[in-house]
Design a protein around this motif. Structure first.
Motif, PDB file in Angstrom:
ATOM      1  N   MET A   1       0.780  -1.275  -0.345  1.00  0.00           N
ATOM      2  CA  MET A   1      -0.036   0.035  -0.477  1.00  0.00           C
ATOM      3  C   MET A   1       0.664   0.787   0.449  1.00  0.00           C
ATOM      4  O   MET A   1       1.607   1.379   0.864  1.00  0.00           O
ATOM      5  CB  MET A   1      -0.899   0.100   1.171  1.00  0.00           C
ATOM      6  N   GLN A   2       0.381   2.436  -0.709  1.00  0.00           N
ATOM      7  CA  GLN A   2       1.154   3.371  -1.224  1.00  0.00           C
ATOM      8  C   GLN A   2       0.146   4.696  -0.703  1.00  0.00           C
ATOM      9  O   GLN A   2      -0.319   4.738  -1.370  1.00  0.00           O
ATOM     10  CB  GLN A   2       2.277   3.573  -2.285  1.00  0.00           C
ATOM     11  N   ALA A   3       0.929   5.818  -0.669  1.00  0.00           N
ATOM     12  CA  ALA A   3       0.236   7.188  -0.436  1.00  0.00           C
ATOM     13  C   ALA A   3       1.290   8.656  -1.686  1.00  0.00           C
ATOM     14  O   ALA A   3       2.616   7.677  -1.738  1.00  0.00           O
ATOM     15  CB  ALA A   3       0.149   7.101   0.023  1.00  0.00           C
ATOM     16  N   PHE A  91      -8.329   9.497  17.764  1.00  0.00           N
ATOM     17  CA  PHE A  91      -8.187  10.410  16.332  1.00  0.00           C
ATOM     18  C   PHE A  91      -7.634   8.860  15.762  1.00  0.00           C
ATOM     19  O   PHE A  91      -8.428   8.614  14.594  1.00  0.00           O
ATOM     20  CB  PHE A  91      -7.460  11.802  15.750  1.00  0.00           C
ATOM     21  N   TYR A  92      -6.332   8.837  16.090  1.00  0.00           N
ATOM     22  CA  TYR A  92      -5.882   7.620  15.539  1.00  0.00           C
ATOM     23  C   TYR A  92      -6.819   6.516  15.122  1.00  0.00           C
ATOM     24  O   TYR A  92      -6.479   5.609  14.462  1.00  0.00           O
ATOM     25  CB  TYR A  92      -4.437   7.327  16.297  1.00  0.00           C
ATOM     26  N   ARG A  93      -7.710   6.033  16.415  1.00  0.00           N
ATOM     27  CA  ARG A  93      -8.310   4.662  16.325  1.00  0.00           C
ATOM     28  C   ARG A  93      -9.360   5.206  15.309  1.00  0.00           C
ATOM     29  O   ARG A  93      -9.862   4.691  14.508  1.00  0.00           O
ATOM     30  CB  ARG A  93      -8.996   4.705  17.418  1.00  0.00           C
ATOM     31  N   ASN A  94      -9.829   6.823  15.193  1.00  0.00           N
ATOM     32  CA  ASN A  94     -10.837   6.803  14.735  1.00  0.00           C
ATOM     33  C   ASN A  94     -10.630   6.902  13.019  1.00  0.00           C
ATOM     34  O   ASN A  94     -11.454   6.131  11.854  1.00  0.00           O
ATOM     35  CB  ASN A  94     -12.218   8.223  14.698  1.00  0.00           C
ATOM     36  N   ALA A  95      -9.449   7.218  12.922  1.00  0.00           N
ATOM     37  CA  ALA A  95      -8.741   7.107  11.834  1.00  0.00           C
ATOM     38  C   ALA A  95      -8.630   5.940  10.763  1.00  0.00           C
ATOM     39  O   ALA A  95      -8.753   5.489   9.945  1.00  0.00           O
ATOM     40  CB  ALA A  95      -7.382   7.926  11.648  1.00  0.00           C
ATOM     41  N   ILE A  96      -8.565   4.841  11.557  1.00  0.00           N
ATOM     42  CA  ILE A  96      -7.994   3.380  11.236  1.00  0.00           C
ATOM     43  C   ILE A  96      -8.931   3.468  10.764  1.00  0.00           C
ATOM     44  O   ILE A  96      -9.470   2.024   9.419  1.00  0.00           O
ATOM     45  CB  ILE A  96      -7.194   2.852  12.093  1.00  0.00           C
ATOM     46  N   ASN A  97     -10.178   3.428  11.751  1.00  0.00           N
ATOM     47  CA  ASN A  97     -11.697   2.509  11.614  1.00  0.00           C
ATOM     48  C   ASN A  97     -12.629   2.876  10.231  1.00  0.00           C
ATOM     49  O   ASN A  97     -12.970   1.855  10.105  1.00  0.00           O
ATOM     50  CB  ASN A  97     -11.877   3.502  13.030  1.00  0.00           C
ATOM     51  N   PHE A 144      -2.758  -6.502   9.789  1.00  0.00           N
ATOM     52  CA  PHE A 144      -4.350  -6.364   9.728  1.00  0.00           C
ATOM     53  C   PHE A 144      -4.794  -5.403   9.357  1.00  0.00           C
ATOM     54  O   PHE A 144      -6.210  -5.160   9.134  1.00  0.00           O
ATOM     55  CB  PHE A 144      -4.881  -6.900  11.480  1.00  0.00           C
ATOM     56  N   MET A 145      -3.710  -4.102  10.542  1.00  0.00           N
ATOM     57  CA  MET A 145      -4.030  -2.834  10.193  1.00  0.00           C
ATOM     58  C   MET A 145      -4.439  -2.415   8.615  1.00  0.00           C
ATOM     59  O   MET A 145      -5.567  -1.515   7.805  1.00  0.00           O
ATOM     60  CB  MET A 145      -3.560  -1.441  10.717  1.00  0.00           C
ATOM     61  N   GLN A 146      -3.782  -3.019   7.933  1.00  0.00           N
ATOM     62  CA  GLN A 146      -3.743  -2.314   6.244  1.00  0.00           C
ATOM     63  C   GLN A 146      -4.659  -2.915   5.568  1.00  0.00           C
ATOM     64  O   GLN A 146      -5.466  -2.783   4.919  1.00  0.00           O
ATOM     65  CB  GLN A 146      -2.446  -2.906   5.883  1.00  0.00           C
ATOM     66  N   LYS A 147      -4.651  -4.770   6.131  1.00  0.00           N
ATOM     67  CA  LYS A 147      -6.084  -4.808   5.610  1.00  0.00           C
ATOM     68  C   LYS A 147      -7.645  -4.063   6.154  1.00  0.00           C
ATOM     69  O   LYS A 147      -8.897  -3.726   4.733  1.00  0.00           O
ATOM     70  CB  LYS A 147      -6.673  -6.122   5.828  1.00  0.00           C
ATOM     71  N   ILE A 148      -7.378  -3.531   6.947  1.00  0.00           N
ATOM     72  CA  ILE A 148      -8.594  -2.027   7.279  1.00  0.00           C
ATOM     73  C   ILE A 148      -8.487  -1.337   6.743  1.00  0.00           C
ATOM     74  O   ILE A 148      -9.701  -1.221   5.940  1.00  0.00           O
ATOM     75  CB  ILE A 148      -8.575  -2.157   9.282  1.00  0.00           C
ATOM     76  N   ILE A 149      -7.586  -0.639   6.369  1.00  0.00           N
ATOM     77  CA  ILE A 149      -7.210   0.686   5.423  1.00  0.00           C
ATOM     78  C   ILE A 149      -8.189   0.363   4.260  1.00  0.00           C
ATOM     79  O   ILE A 149      -8.761   0.504   3.561  1.00  0.00           O
ATOM     80  CB  ILE A 149      -5.936   1.237   6.030  1.00  0.00           C
ATOM     81  N   SER A 150      -7.009  -0.966   3.684  1.00  0.00           N
ATOM     82  CA  SER A 150      -7.379  -1.916   2.075  1.00  0.00           C
ATOM     83  C   SER A 150      -9.156  -1.692   1.638  1.00  0.00           C
ATOM     84  O   SER A 150      -8.938  -1.370   0.886  1.00  0.00           O
ATOM     85  CB  SER A 150      -7.118  -2.554   1.906  1.00  0.00           C
ATOM     86  N   ALA A 151      -9.615  -2.345   2.911  1.00  0.00           N
ATOM     87  CA  ALA A 151     -10.727  -2.245   2.428  1.00  0.00           C
ATOM     88  C   ALA A 151     -12.055  -1.263   2.802  1.00  0.00           C
ATOM     89  O   ALA A 151     -13.040  -1.523   2.713  1.00  0.00           O
ATOM     90  CB  ALA A 151     -11.019  -3.299   4.353  1.00  0.00           C
ATOM     91  N   GLY A 152     -11.388   0.020   3.580  1.00  0.00           N
ATOM     92  CA  GLY A 152     -12.374   1.118   3.672  1.00  0.00           C
ATOM     93  C   GLY A 152     -12.513   1.696   4.750  1.00  0.00           C
ATOM     94  O   GLY A 152     -13.628   2.233   5.135  1.00  0.00           O
ATOM     95  N   GLY A 153     -11.999   0.603   5.916  1.00  0.00           N
ATOM     96  CA  GLY A 153     -12.632   0.673   7.538  1.00  0.00           C
ATOM     97  C   GLY A 153     -13.090   0.036   8.000  1.00  0.00           C
ATOM     98  O   GLY A 153     -12.928  -1.311   7.188  1.00  0.00           O
ATOM     99  N   LEU A 154     -12.581   0.021   9.193  1.00  0.00           N
ATOM    100  CA  LEU A 154     -13.376  -1.514  10.219  1.00  0.00           C
ATOM    101  C   LEU A 154     -14.619  -1.766   9.962  1.00  0.00           C
ATOM    102  O   LEU A 154     -14.781  -3.572   9.291  1.00  0.00           O
ATOM    103  CB  LEU A 154     -13.600  -0.820  11.863  1.00  0.00           C
ATOM    104  N   VAL A 155     -15.957  -1.039   9.258  1.00  0.00           N
ATOM    105  CA  VAL A 155     -17.684  -2.440   9.096  1.00  0.00           C
ATOM    106  C   VAL A 155     -17.209  -2.332   7.782  1.00  0.00           C
ATOM    107  O   VAL A 155     -17.607  -3.745   7.865  1.00  0.00           O
ATOM    108  CB  VAL A 155     -18.219  -0.942   9.052  1.00  0.00           C
TER     109      VAL A 155
END
Length: 162
Positions: A1-3, A91-97, A144-155
């Motif tokens: 993943m890159q930005a 904020f950190y947690r909300n951003a990942i979520n 696991f956090m990369q998967k959450i971000i790649s999916a567009g969030g926790l939900v």
């Protein structure tokens, strides 16, 4: 993943009230929130930000209230990543979520300038200021956090896993 994108630079203690002012919290629509992102600290931000751009800030980015509206507004405005010396924990947690990549790197936060072109590799945590040629080692995201971000969030991540 890159930005990869152009940098918008801010200082210490950028709180959620300047990221998205309380007067706009009657909406939870990401597009509507994006229209007012950063307007109390940078009136030109929303007119200049391009998809993929990066916010760089100093200490305690996202302090203040625990509203999820702040990272939603940043993400909806097209920002691909926020780099800071430190983030407020909620904020950190909300951003990942909500799937907004953020990375802590004190040296990068101090040295990268507004307008620089920056590339971030989330697998390695390497931040490259393509304007100066200097690289920094930030905290890499665990898989696991990369998967959450790649999916567009926790939900979305949870829904994808089922």
């Amino acid at each position: 993943m890159q930005a990869e994108g152009k940098v918008f630079k801010y200082g210490d203690n950028v709180d959620t009230d300047v990221i998205i002012p309380a007067r706009y919290l009657n909406s939870s629509d990401p597009a509507e929130l994006a229209k007012h992102c950063m307007e109390d600290i940078d009136k030109e931000f929303i007119h200049k930000v391009q998809k993929g751009d990066i916010i760089v800030a100093n200490k305690n980015f996202g302090c203040g209230s625990s509203r999820e509206h702040a990272p939603i507004a940043i993400k909806a405005a097209g920002v691909s990543c926020v780099i800071a010396e430190t983030f407020a924990r909620i904020f950190y947690r909300n951003a990942i979520n909500i799937g907004l990549p953020i990375i802590e790197c004190p040296d990068a936060a101090k040295e990268i300038a507004a307008g620089d072109d920056v590339k971030v590799d989330f697998d390695s945590g390497v931040i490259t200021d393509q304007t100066t040629g200097k690289s920094y080692k930030g905290q890499a995201f665990p898989p696991f956090m990369q998967k959450i971000i790649s999916a567009g969030g926790l939900v979305n991540y949870i829904n994808d896993e089922q």
